[in-house]
Design a protein around this motif. Structure first.
Motif, PDB file in Angstrom:
ATOM      1  N   ARG A  99     -28.887   5.619  17.895  1.00 33.77           N
ATOM      2  CA  ARG A  99     -28.797   6.108  16.508  1.00 33.77           C
ATOM      3  C   ARG A  99     -27.690   5.365  15.766  1.00 33.77           C
ATOM      4  N   ASP A 100     -26.578   5.129  16.422  1.00 33.71           N
ATOM      5  CA  ASP A 100     -25.479   4.389  15.790  1.00 33.71           C
ATOM      6  C   ASP A 100     -25.914   2.957  15.462  1.00 33.71           C
ATOM      7  N   ALA A 102     -28.944   1.873  14.873  1.00 33.67           N
ATOM      8  CA  ALA A 102     -29.885   1.920  13.746  1.00 33.67           C
ATOM      9  C   ALA A 102     -29.116   2.105  12.442  1.00 33.67           C
ATOM     10  N   TYR A 103     -28.124   2.992  12.461  1.00 34.51           N
ATOM     11  CA  TYR A 103     -27.318   3.255  11.261  1.00 34.51           C
ATOM     12  C   TYR A 103     -26.584   1.981  10.821  1.00 34.51           C
ATOM     13  N   LEU A 104     -25.958   1.293  11.768  1.00 35.18           N
ATOM     14  CA  LEU A 104     -25.193   0.086  11.420  1.00 35.18           C
ATOM     15  C   LEU A 104     -26.082  -0.993  10.811  1.00 35.18           C
ATOM     16  N   GLN A 105     -27.303  -1.137  11.342  1.00 34.00           N
ATOM     17  CA  GLN A 105     -28.202  -2.162  10.804  1.00 34.00           C
ATOM     18  C   GLN A 105     -28.657  -1.824   9.388  1.00 34.00           C
ATOM     19  N   MET A 106     -28.931  -0.543   9.139  1.00 34.52           N
ATOM     20  CA  MET A 106     -29.335  -0.126   7.795  1.00 34.52           C
ATOM     21  C   MET A 106     -28.167  -0.304   6.839  1.00 34.52           C
ATOM     22  N   ASP A 107     -26.964   0.024   7.295  1.00 35.44           N
ATOM     23  CA  ASP A 107     -25.751  -0.124   6.493  1.00 35.44           C
ATOM     24  C   ASP A 107     -25.542  -1.593   6.108  1.00 35.44           C
ATOM     25  N   ASN A 110     -28.034  -2.617   3.416  1.00 41.62           N
ATOM     26  CA  ASN A 110     -27.666  -2.107   2.094  1.00 41.62           C
ATOM     27  C   ASN A 110     -26.499  -2.881   1.490  1.00 41.62           C
ATOM     28  N   THR A 133     -35.387   1.049  13.016  1.00 47.09           N
ATOM     29  CA  THR A 133     -34.829   2.099  12.153  1.00 47.09           C
ATOM     30  C   THR A 133     -34.591   3.361  12.970  1.00 47.09           C
ATOM     31  N   ASN A 134     -33.984   4.344  12.318  1.00 49.09           N
ATOM     32  CA  ASN A 134     -33.762   5.624  12.974  1.00 49.09           C
ATOM     33  C   ASN A 134     -35.099   6.270  13.379  1.00 49.09           C
TER      34      ASN A 134
END
Ligand SMILES: [Zn+2]
Length: 469
Positions: A99-100, A102-107, A110, A133-134
């Motif tokens: 989950r972390d 996925a979050y870092l890649q989306m961040d 953006n 993604t998540n």
């Protein structure tokens, strides 16, 4: 039955673990990790899989670290329908880490999009889409089936899986696959990452029973770590000096594994009356969650830590330990006067909360930086180890007056003597031996040691190389 084994990652390097075992009736993938650290890692992660994920019968995961697990959500995204097997104590760590990631890649995506917009359009090329993604992580976690250590189970037609203890991080396992070969069974053992025997919290690594082929890791195939006792002495010395000068001790850590080992050692020092009463901060929401996962799985701890728990003593807690998850708690640490120990990610200082602490304290001669893990070329951690007089953090030049110490004895990987000891169970057996998960120098060094000490000839697979067993 013909059995084929092929290596699609960690061949001559330490990341991207991915090994395929094929029989006449089944395809089983062991690990599917991210390539990390090097400049070419991003490209390697985006290469199509050299096998069809939709045709896999089972996936087996040795442990939660991303270099073993981080491409699993891509498998799910690309059509894998089969179960993914891991130990029960790997599951919570896997969820935290994926989950972390996925979050870092989306961040990152953006940030890139905002940067591009500020520059008035597509002037610096396209932004990288996330590898997963998540939602992909959720889909993957829905396929995971936990299997406890030591319980054989049929996971694909004619293929039985058994997990053994690897002693590397919580839940880490060696993977034993036994293949039905018309009445008798042939066994393949994949070591995963192996810890040093006697290391904190976890049981010692086990060996396979009568394997016909073994895949062994070789991360530290060319060296031994300092003995743990010596490392603990050095660590205590640094703590005393920091207390005397009123300075901070900053330890860049990985949230899963090293953090918990350090909490354990500091707790032992505290209870032996050898840790001065200064606050010890673990500054990371991920590390806090991972520490709780360890606490929830005490039944897989070693005898020492289980005995502590039975006496009502939490091996992962002591009165001066403070776990800070929120950003406010994190900022409050910087306002604090006097000596303190601060553990924060990232382990190689290439991001994360440790950057704030370094920015606040690197310029002070009373500060101690304690390096406990591998620092890859090009990272801030490596520049500190190299003794650079000034570094850049958040585009600000900071002079380095802090003292930088490297303590090797907290490694989560076995040194070469212990790898040899592990392999000695194979000596005088007729066994095919493969070394992977190691850069070329340590891997060749270990092959040489195996040959001269145990008369074992090891093969060193290149990426995508196939062997018939
Ligand atoms: Zn690992």
């Amino acid at each position: 039955v013909s059995i084929e084994i092929s290596f699609h990652g960690a061949a001559g390097e330490v990341t991207g673990s991915c090994t395929l075992i094929r029989t006449d009736s089944a395809r089983v993938l062991v690990d599917c990790g991210l390539f990390q650290g090097s400049e070419s890692a991003e490209l390697k992660n985006r290469r199509p899989f050299p096998f069809d994920p939709g045709r896999l019968d089972a996936v087996v995961l040795t442990h939660a670290h991303l270099d073993h697990s981080g491409r699993l959500p891509m498998l799910a995204r690309q059509g894998a329908r089969c179960r993914v097997w891991c130990t029960p104590s790997t599951l919570p760590l896997l969820e935290i880490l994926l989950r972390d990631a996925a979050y870092l890649q989306m961040d990152e995506l953006n940030r890139c999009l905002r940067r591009r917009a500020r520059r008035g359009g597509n002037v610096h090329g396209p932004c990288m889409t996330p590898l997963f993604t998540n939602d992909d992580v959720t889909a993957l976690l829905g396929k995971v089936s936990p299997l406890p250590y030591g319980r054989p189970r049929e996971i694909a037609p004619g293929v039985r899986l058994r997990f053994i203890e690897a002693g590397h991080i919580l839940g880490s396992a060696g993977v034993e696959l036994s293949v039905d070969d018309g009445g008798h069974r042939r066994t393949i053992g994949l070591s995963g990452d192996i810890g040093d025997p006697g290391s904190a919290i976890l049981r010692d690594p086990e060996t396979f029973e009568a394997p016909d082929a073994v895949v062994l890791e070789s991360t530290y195939g060319d060296r031994d770590h300092r003995p743990l006792e010596q490392t603990l002495d050095e660590f205590r010395q640094i703590i005393y000096e920091a207390v005397a000068s009123g300075g901070k001790i900053i330890i860049p850590v990985f949230a899963v594994g090293r953090t918990q080992a350090l909490i354990y050692h500091l707790g032992r020092m505290y209870h032996d009356g050898r840790l001065p009463g200064i606050p010890v901060y673990v500054d990371s929401p991920m590390a806090v969650k991972a520490t709780q996962a360890y606490r929830d799985h005490r039944h897989v701890f070693d005898a020492e830590s289980r005995a502590l728990a039975q006496r009502g003593e939490d091996p992962l807690s002591f009165p001066t330990l403070r776990l800070s998850a929120t950003a406010e708690e994190s900022r409050a640490i910087n306002a604090l006067a006097g000596p303190a120990i601060i553990m924060a990610p990232a382990g190689m200082c290439n991001g994360g909360r440790v950057l704030h602490h370094l920015r606040h304290h690197l310029y002070k001669p009373s500060t101690h930086i304690v390096i406990v893990g591998y620092q890859a070329e090009g990272t801030l951690g490596r520049r500190l180890v190299n003794g650079e007089p000034a570094v850049s953090i958040y585009n600000e030049k900071i002079v380095v007056k802090a003292r930088v110490h490297t303590l090797g004895g907290f490694s989560a990987h076995a040194g070469c003597t212990n790898l040899l000891r592990w392999a000695s169970a194979l000596a005088s057996r007729d066994v095919r031996l493969f070394l992977n998960h190691g850069e070329s120098r340590p891997r060749e060094a270990l092959a040489h040691l195996l040959e001269t000490n145990l008369h074992l000839r090891a093969e060193l697979p290149a990426r995508d190389q196939r062997y018939t067993l």
